[in-house]
Design an enzyme around this catalytic site. Structure first.
Site, PDB file in Angstrom:
ATOM      1  CB  CYS A 113     -55.763  41.737 -31.055  1.00 44.22           C
ATOM      2  SG  CYS A 113     -55.897  43.519 -31.044  1.00 44.22           S
ATOM      3  CG  HIS A 253     -55.637  40.467 -35.243  1.00 46.45           C
ATOM      4  ND1 HIS A 253     -56.961  40.675 -34.943  1.00 46.45           N
ATOM      5  CD2 HIS A 253     -54.970  41.580 -34.825  1.00 46.45           C
ATOM      6  CE1 HIS A 253     -57.088  41.851 -34.355  1.00 46.45           C
ATOM      7  NE2 HIS A 253     -55.904  42.424 -34.276  1.00 46.45           N
ATOM      8  CG  ASN A 285     -57.483  45.733 -34.779  1.00 45.87           C
ATOM      9  OD1 ASN A 285     -58.141  44.854 -34.217  1.00 45.87           O
ATOM     10  ND2 ASN A 285     -56.208  45.959 -34.515  1.00 45.87           N
TER      11      ASN A 285
HETATM   12  N1  COA Z   1     -53.583  59.803 -42.612  1.00 51.20           N
HETATM   13  C1  COA Z   1     -52.594  60.426 -43.247  1.00 51.20           C
HETATM   14  N2  COA Z   1     -51.319  60.414 -42.843  1.00 51.20           N
HETATM   15  C2  COA Z   1     -51.057  59.690 -41.739  1.00 51.20           C
HETATM   16  C3  COA Z   1     -52.043  59.004 -41.023  1.00 51.20           C
HETATM   17  C4  COA Z   1     -53.344  59.085 -41.501  1.00 51.20           C
HETATM   18  N3  COA Z   1     -54.371  58.463 -40.894  1.00 51.20           N
HETATM   19  N4  COA Z   1     -51.454  58.387 -39.976  1.00 51.20           N
HETATM   20  C5  COA Z   1     -50.155  58.655 -40.025  1.00 51.20           C
HETATM   21  N5  COA Z   1     -49.906  59.475 -41.077  1.00 51.20           N
HETATM   22  C6  COA Z   1     -48.642  60.031 -41.505  1.00 51.20           C
HETATM   23  C7  COA Z   1     -47.657  60.163 -40.360  1.00 51.20           C
HETATM   24  O1  COA Z   1     -47.886  61.358 -39.626  1.00 51.20           O
HETATM   25  C8  COA Z   1     -46.336  60.174 -41.090  1.00 51.20           C
HETATM   26  O2  COA Z   1     -46.114  61.457 -41.607  1.00 51.20           O
HETATM   27  P1  COA Z   1     -44.649  62.096 -41.542  1.00 51.20           P
HETATM   28  O3  COA Z   1     -43.805  61.174 -42.384  1.00 51.20           O
HETATM   29  O4  COA Z   1     -44.876  63.439 -42.116  1.00 51.20           O
HETATM   30  O5  COA Z   1     -44.277  62.081 -40.095  1.00 51.20           O
HETATM   31  C9  COA Z   1     -46.591  59.224 -42.254  1.00 51.20           C
HETATM   32  O6  COA Z   1     -48.006  59.161 -42.414  1.00 51.20           O
HETATM   33  C10 COA Z   1     -46.051  57.847 -42.017  1.00 51.20           C
HETATM   34  O7  COA Z   1     -46.446  57.451 -40.707  1.00 51.20           O
HETATM   35  P2  COA Z   1     -46.091  56.066 -40.120  1.00 51.20           P
HETATM   36  O8  COA Z   1     -46.639  55.960 -38.718  1.00 51.20           O
HETATM   37  O9  COA Z   1     -44.634  55.841 -40.322  1.00 51.20           O
HETATM   38  O10 COA Z   1     -46.915  55.162 -41.113  1.00 51.20           O
HETATM   39  P3  COA Z   1     -46.902  53.613 -41.327  1.00 51.20           P
HETATM   40  O11 COA Z   1     -46.592  53.302 -42.717  1.00 51.20           O
HETATM   41  O12 COA Z   1     -46.143  52.902 -40.245  1.00 51.20           O
HETATM   42  O13 COA Z   1     -48.459  53.274 -41.124  1.00 51.20           O
HETATM   43  C11 COA Z   1     -49.859  52.283 -39.489  1.00 51.20           C
HETATM   44  C12 COA Z   1     -49.081  53.518 -39.892  1.00 51.20           C
HETATM   45  C13 COA Z   1     -50.505  52.530 -38.128  1.00 51.20           C
HETATM   46  C14 COA Z   1     -50.958  52.046 -40.521  1.00 51.20           C
HETATM   47  C15 COA Z   1     -48.896  51.058 -39.452  1.00 51.20           C
HETATM   48  O14 COA Z   1     -47.757  51.381 -38.676  1.00 51.20           O
HETATM   49  C16 COA Z   1     -49.552  49.840 -38.889  1.00 51.20           C
HETATM   50  O15 COA Z   1     -50.456  49.305 -39.476  1.00 51.20           O
HETATM   51  N6  COA Z   1     -49.085  49.329 -37.739  1.00 51.20           N
HETATM   52  C17 COA Z   1     -49.661  48.172 -37.102  1.00 51.20           C
HETATM   53  C18 COA Z   1     -50.870  48.611 -36.362  1.00 51.20           C
HETATM   54  C19 COA Z   1     -51.736  47.510 -35.908  1.00 51.20           C
HETATM   55  O16 COA Z   1     -52.256  46.779 -36.701  1.00 51.20           O
HETATM   56  N7  COA Z   1     -51.928  47.408 -34.599  1.00 51.20           N
HETATM   57  C20 COA Z   1     -52.767  46.487 -33.988  1.00 51.20           C
HETATM   58  C21 COA Z   1     -52.076  45.167 -33.881  1.00 51.20           C
HETATM   59  S1  COA Z   1     -52.983  44.158 -32.846  1.00 51.20           S
END
Ligand code: COA
Length: 329
Positions: A113, A253, A285
């Protein structure tokens, strides 16, 4: 010394829109969950017969027209992508052929990225050392080709797009005042495409185990992204002898609105209307393309005033991160 400038900008995104409502039909998720956790409303998805090189070539043509240059005026093509058409030949070579450009050096770089800012930094060196005159940089991604649409944790985040810029010493545009790059391979396994390279060549097992899809530890990546992009902004400002008060636009980003907000909060003097988020909302993204696409939108809509300074900050797999400060003529 004369500073390198971005003298032309262009971008391209596919027609097909994939909304959060569409995702509700594909995996167990909701528009509300996606918006509140990521800020993404919709993203673009390339057609089956539309590839990374096609999108890159379209963005490049627009950047060339914007710079009032022809294909024959460019003397170096640098492509940043994590989703090349092939492992080899380079996507840069494929784009050279699509543009019918001269026999000039063509090179792909892999900084995930962060690719646009990495490419910009290399292009700046190439022109400021007078090794090349007009460097075409292209960030282009068909992330839909490596996203597992059955994995709700990752699929909702990504989209396809391309952005291109012409970097030169001559002409009007955005001067590249300062750039900062860094990386740490220690966290390589937190965000990766495990198979298809020499460690795990394609096999029936790699396909069965979904190893040809992007894999990410979302929570960990989130923390590193905030920390590293903040660091990059601070270092880049320091190098340029500027403070956050001098910045008219921060373009982080465009990965996740919550990451952007967390970074902005650390800079007291960067009011929210200076922090750009429109690309993450409408395109998701788009990896290397994200900040280049944002810059093109701002410039084409005449939202960058003369002498204003723009700060780009990027972060991605590797981890690789960086920042750069541009100043409008
Ligand atoms: N819809 C509904 N529920 C979802 C989901 C979706 N699309 N994706 C995950 N969940 C659920 C999970 O299964 C989890 O459920 P559980 O508690 O029953 O296990 C819950 O939501 C929380 O999941 P978690 O992974 O802890 O969520 P989060 O708050 O960390 O959000 C992201 C997930 C991916 C949005 C977040 O971690 C993020 O933005 N990370 C950075 C990613 C990024 O930008 N990467 C590129 C960088 S270059």
């Amino acid at each position: 010394m004369t500073k390198a400038k971005i003298i032309g900008l262009g971008s391209y995104y596919p027609e097909k829109v994939l909304t959060n409502k569409d995702f509700e039909k594909m995996v167990e998720t909701s528009d509300e969950w996606i918006r509140t956790r990521t800020g993404v409303e919709e993203r673009r998805i390339a057609a089956q017969d539309e590839f990374t090189s096609d999108m890159g070539a379209e963005a490049a043509k627009k950047a060339l027209r914007d710079a009032n240059l022809n294909e024959s005026d460019i003397d170096f093509i640098l492509v940043a992508t994590s989703t090349p058409d092939y492992i080899f030949p380079s996507t840069a070579c494929l784009i050279q052929e699509k543009l019918k450009a001269n026999n000039i050096p063509c090179l792909d770089i892999q900084a995930a990225c962060s690719g646009y800012v990495y490419a910009l930094t290399l292009a700046k060196s190439l022109v400021e050392t007078k090794t090349y005159k007009n460097v075409l940089i292209i960030a282009t991604e068909k992330l839909s080709s490596i996203v597992n649409y059955k994995d709700r944790k990752t699929a909702i985040l990504f989209g396809d797009a391309a952005a291109a810029s012409i970097v030169s010493l001559k002409g009007k545009g955005l001067a590249i005042k300062s750039t900062y790059l860094s990386a740490s391979g220690k966290e390589a396994d937190l965000l990766m495409l495990p198979a298809g390279g020499s460690r795990h060549p394609a096999s029936i097992e790699t396909v069965k185990e979904n190893k040809h899809f992007l894999q990410m530890q979302g929570k960990e990546v989130y923390k590193h992204a905030v920390r590293r992009m903040t660091e990059a902004i601070e270092k880049c400002l320091e190098q340029a002898n500027l403070t956050e008060k001098d910045i008219s636009w921060l373009i982080p980003h465009q990965a996740n609105e919550r990451i952007i907000d967390a970074i902005a909060k650390r800079f007291e003097h960067l009011e929210s209307d200076k922090v750009f988020k429109e690309v993450v909302r409408k395109f998701g993204n788009t990896s290397a393309s994200s900040v280049g696409l944002a810059l093109d939108i701002l410039k084409k809509e005449n939202r960058i005033k003369p002498k204003e300074k723009i700060l780009l900050s990027v972060f991605g797999a590797g981890f690789a991160w960086g920042a750069c400060i541009l100043e409008n003529d």
